[in-house]
Enzyme design. Structure first.
Site, PDB file in Angstrom:
ATOM      1  N   ASN A  37      12.107  74.782  52.144  1.00 27.09           N
ATOM      2  CA  ASN A  37      13.035  75.856  52.525  1.00 27.09           C
ATOM      3  C   ASN A  37      13.507  76.651  51.316  1.00 27.09           C
ATOM      4  OD1 ASN A  37      14.510  77.318  54.347  1.00 27.09           O
ATOM      5  ND2 ASN A  37      16.023  75.716  54.800  1.00 27.09           N
ATOM      6  N   HIS A 122      22.807  68.570  66.491  1.00 28.24           N
ATOM      7  CA  HIS A 122      23.874  69.155  65.659  1.00 28.24           C
ATOM      8  C   HIS A 122      24.858  69.886  66.556  1.00 28.24           C
ATOM      9  CE1 HIS A 122      21.558  69.761  61.644  1.00 28.24           C
ATOM     10  NE2 HIS A 122      21.214  68.633  62.223  1.00 28.24           N
ATOM     11  N   ARG A 147      25.868  65.052  65.683  1.00 31.91           N
ATOM     12  CA  ARG A 147      26.415  65.340  64.354  1.00 31.91           C
ATOM     13  C   ARG A 147      27.517  66.374  64.509  1.00 31.91           C
ATOM     14  NH1 ARG A 147      23.683  68.317  59.048  1.00 31.91           N
ATOM     15  NH2 ARG A 147      24.561  70.189  60.002  1.00 31.91           N
ATOM     16  N   TYR A 159      28.839  75.923  54.930  1.00 29.58           N
ATOM     17  CA  TYR A 159      27.454  75.473  55.069  1.00 29.58           C
ATOM     18  C   TYR A 159      27.363  74.335  56.092  1.00 29.58           C
ATOM     19  CZ  TYR A 159      22.768  74.070  53.802  1.00 29.58           C
ATOM     20  OH  TYR A 159      21.431  73.791  53.856  1.00 29.58           O
ATOM     21  N   ASP A 216      27.796  65.195  58.010  1.00 29.35           N
ATOM     22  CA  ASP A 216      27.024  65.487  56.792  1.00 29.35           C
ATOM     23  C   ASP A 216      27.951  66.089  55.739  1.00 29.35           C
ATOM     24  OD1 ASP A 216      25.142  66.254  54.920  1.00 29.35           O
ATOM     25  OD2 ASP A 216      23.773  67.152  56.383  1.00 29.35           O
ATOM     26  N   HIS A 218      26.821  67.102  52.776  1.00 28.50           N
ATOM     27  CA  HIS A 218      26.007  68.046  51.990  1.00 28.50           C
ATOM     28  C   HIS A 218      26.196  67.897  50.478  1.00 28.50           C
ATOM     29  CE1 HIS A 218      24.313  70.030  55.453  1.00 28.50           C
ATOM     30  NE2 HIS A 218      25.502  70.213  55.972  1.00 28.50           N
ATOM     31  N   GLU A 242      26.719  61.191  55.895  1.00 27.73           N
ATOM     32  CA  GLU A 242      25.482  61.557  55.192  1.00 27.73           C
ATOM     33  C   GLU A 242      25.762  62.333  53.919  1.00 27.73           C
ATOM     34  OE1 GLU A 242      23.111  64.072  57.690  1.00 27.73           O
ATOM     35  OE2 GLU A 242      21.948  64.839  56.001  1.00 27.73           O
ATOM     36  N   GLU A 268      17.702  63.364  51.960  1.00 24.15           N
ATOM     37  CA  GLU A 268      16.889  64.515  52.380  1.00 24.15           C
ATOM     38  C   GLU A 268      16.376  65.321  51.196  1.00 24.15           C
ATOM     39  OE1 GLU A 268      19.935  66.485  54.850  1.00 24.15           O
ATOM     40  OE2 GLU A 268      19.798  68.172  53.473  1.00 24.15           O
ATOM     41  N   ARG A 289      17.194  58.987  54.622  1.00 18.16           N
ATOM     42  CA  ARG A 289      17.197  60.325  55.222  1.00 18.16           C
ATOM     43  C   ARG A 289      15.966  61.163  54.870  1.00 18.16           C
ATOM     44  NH1 ARG A 289      18.488  62.953  58.745  1.00 18.16           N
ATOM     45  NH2 ARG A 289      19.563  64.741  57.847  1.00 18.16           N
ATOM     46  N   HIS A 318      14.931  63.185  58.163  1.00 19.96           N
ATOM     47  CA  HIS A 318      15.451  64.556  58.124  1.00 19.96           C
ATOM     48  C   HIS A 318      14.650  65.454  59.078  1.00 19.96           C
ATOM     49  CE1 HIS A 318      16.331  68.254  55.380  1.00 19.96           C
ATOM     50  NE2 HIS A 318      17.359  68.025  56.153  1.00 19.96           N
ATOM     51  N   ASP A 322      13.737  73.420  59.408  1.00 17.35           N
ATOM     52  CA  ASP A 322      12.820  73.741  58.299  1.00 17.35           C
ATOM     53  C   ASP A 322      11.765  72.653  58.093  1.00 17.35           C
ATOM     54  OD1 ASP A 322      15.686  73.025  57.239  1.00 17.35           O
ATOM     55  OD2 ASP A 322      14.376  72.327  55.630  1.00 17.35           O
ATOM     56  N   GLU A 345      16.908  62.856  63.540  1.00 16.79           N
ATOM     57  CA  GLU A 345      17.563  64.160  63.653  1.00 16.79           C
ATOM     58  C   GLU A 345      16.658  65.116  64.441  1.00 16.79           C
ATOM     59  OE1 GLU A 345      18.120  66.056  59.867  1.00 16.79           O
ATOM     60  OE2 GLU A 345      19.588  67.473  60.666  1.00 16.79           O
ATOM     61  N   TRP A 408      28.846  69.875  42.079  1.00 13.77           N
ATOM     62  CA  TRP A 408      27.853  68.880  42.436  1.00 13.77           C
ATOM     63  C   TRP A 408      26.674  69.525  43.082  1.00 13.77           C
ATOM     64  CZ3 TRP A 408      30.926  66.425  39.628  1.00 13.77           C
ATOM     65  CH2 TRP A 408      32.298  66.344  39.894  1.00 13.77           C
TER      66      TRP A 408
HETATM   67  O1  KDG Z   1      16.774  73.049  53.986  1.00 15.22           O
HETATM   68  C1  KDG Z   1      18.035  72.497  53.979  1.00 15.22           C
HETATM   69  C2  KDG Z   1      18.433  72.056  55.355  1.00 15.22           C
HETATM   70  O2  KDG Z   1      17.375  71.412  55.962  1.00 15.22           O
HETATM   71  C3  KDG Z   1      19.590  71.123  55.309  1.00 15.22           C
HETATM   72  O3  KDG Z   1      20.728  71.791  54.898  1.00 15.22           O
HETATM   73  C4  KDG Z   1      19.862  70.520  56.649  1.00 15.22           C
HETATM   74  O4  KDG Z   1      21.419  69.011  55.673  1.00 15.22           O
HETATM   75  C5  KDG Z   1      20.645  69.264  56.565  1.00 15.22           C
HETATM   76  C6  KDG Z   1      20.441  68.291  57.613  1.00 15.22           C
HETATM   77  O5  KDG Z   1      21.002  67.217  57.513  1.00 15.22           O
HETATM   78  O6  KDG Z   1      19.684  68.587  58.537  1.00 15.22           O
HETATM   79 MG    MG Z   2      21.815  66.849  55.639  1.00 14.62          MG
END
Ligand code: KDG
Ligand code: MG
Length: 408
Positions: A37, A122, A147, A159, A216, A218, A242, A268, A289, A318, A322, A345, A408
């Protein structure tokens, strides 16, 4: 048989995908996913310029040897571009092997261990009301695990949170925006840490104690911030938390693990088993993941999961949009075969994507199933793909309130 051709296919039915198609000299084809991605063309070039020429004339049946040849032969090991390219070759060769055997791939991975793969969807919303609507929509579609992501008061677009879903509407979230430069979003960890437990409190009182809930982070917290969040979420009995800490720092999870019993998932952004060495041997996580697409394919992910099984660690591959339908199909074949499967997922691909990639997998009563077609069970429609040209798209960059790119 030997490999006659290796074609790199780039298409963009709503989002960009990079696919490798290997054809043997007697016409059997196999597909592999190399989608990275926001950096798709790097993976396409690696495959087209440096991998495809090495494949012509090789024995397509020697999957382990091809993997080692590409991984060790490159000298430069690991890295997302290299590993996505090797993954595509590995998937395509497994697809060919299973088609040649006339079996769905899971049969070659040991056969079925379960009826199907429990999937999580999600749900998100800018507010609690919007989040509840999204959760209800997912439950109506049959999801049995959800999620949960929400906006944070005082911050704009966050995000992981999609545009608010209307009742009955498809959840359509693609984090990469189709534009020449990445979007910039602001982030404030203190506001987030205060807000998230109140969201889970509200979700538990509305939807009850049974529904498995995931969240998540992130990679946005320091080890201590993640420990604070894990502790504050304990009353809400999460299925997992996550990516609470940065992916590069395995030792960070020691601090989190020692402070909370909330189950942890990460991986991921990892691309090899070496990223998990400390996490698995010290039992710092509960779920792996990784995606087949970003970890070098089915061959290493199966080994990784067998290693994880020794430490009672399960899969949670994951599976956002994408990961192409080819990569997702590979997850499902592995998922039904692995003993230590945990959850999968699942973000349904758009109709345009599914017109290019014709899949045989199904989603029924909360379970995904790879289907019984030989191989991975995915066909690539060249004519449909040709209508969708590559369009640059980038994931957003996070900045703190003072303007610094987030630590981070
Ligand atoms: O390409 C990045 C996404 O796939 C990501 O942000 C998605 O964090 C993600 C998830 O847990 O699916
Ligand atoms: Mg994720």
């Amino acid at each position: 048989m030997t490999i006659r051709s290796a074609e790199v296919l780039v298409t963009s039915p709503g989002r960009n995908f990079v696919t490798l198609r290997i054809t043997t000299d007697d016409g059997v084809t196999g597909l592999g996913d190399a989608t990275l991605n926001g950096r798709e063309l790097a993976a396409a070039s690696y495959l087209r310029d440096h991998v495809a020429p090495l494949l012509i004339g090789r024995d397509e049946a020697q999957i382990e040897d091809a993997w080692q040849y590409l991984y060790r032969g490159a000298y430069w090991r690991r890295g997302p571009v290299t590993m996505a390219a090797i993954a595509a070759v590995d998937m395509a060769l497994w697809d060919i092997k299973a088609k040649t055997a006339g079996m769905p791939l899971y049969q070659l991975l040991g056969g079925r261990s379960r009826r199907g793969c429990l999937a999580y969807g999600h749900a998100s919303g800018s507010s609690t009301d919007a989040l509840f609507t999204s959760i209800r929509n997912h439950l109506e579609q049959g999801f049995r695990a959800i999620r949960v992501q929400t906006g944070v008061p005082g911050l704009g677009q966050v995000y992981g949170v999609a545009t608010d879903q209307q009742p009955g509407q498809r959840y359509d979230y693609e984090p990469a925006k189709r534009q020449a430069l990445p979007a910039e979003e602001s982030w404030d960890t203190r506001a987030y840490l205060r807000h998230v437990p109140t969201v889970f409190e509200a979700v538990r009182s509305e939807f009850g104690p049974e529904l498995p809930l995931l969240h998540d982070g992130h990679h946005r917290m320091s080890p201590n911030e993640a420990a604070i969040l894990g502790k504050s979420l304990e009353p809400y009995d999460l299925f997992w938390l996550e990516d609470c800490t940065p992916g590069e720092n395995q030792e960070a999870l020691r601090r989190v693990r020692s402070q909370t019993t909330t189950p942890l998932a990460i991986g991921e952004v990892f691309n090899s088993v070496f990223d998990y060495q400390t996490l698995i041997t010290e039992q710092l996580i509960d779920y792996v993941r990784s995606a087949v697409t970003h970890t070098g394919g089915i061959t290493p992910l199966k080994k990784l999961m067998d290693f994880a099984a020794i430490y009672q660690i399960r899969s949670g591959f994951h599976g956002p949009t994408d990961i192409s339908p080819v990569g997702q199909a590979a997850h499902l074949h592995l998922g039904v075969a692995l003993h230590n499967f945990g959850i999968q997922e699942y973000m349904k691909h758009s109709e345009d994507t599914l017109e290019v990639f014709r899949t045989s997998y199904t989603f029924t009563d909360g379970l995904l199933d790879p289907g019984e077609n030989p191989g991975l069970g995915v066909e690539y429609d060249d004519a449909a793909a040709a209508a969708y040209e590559y369009t640059p798209a980038y994931l957003p960059v996070n900045r703190k309130l003072d303007g610094t790119v987030h630590d981070w």
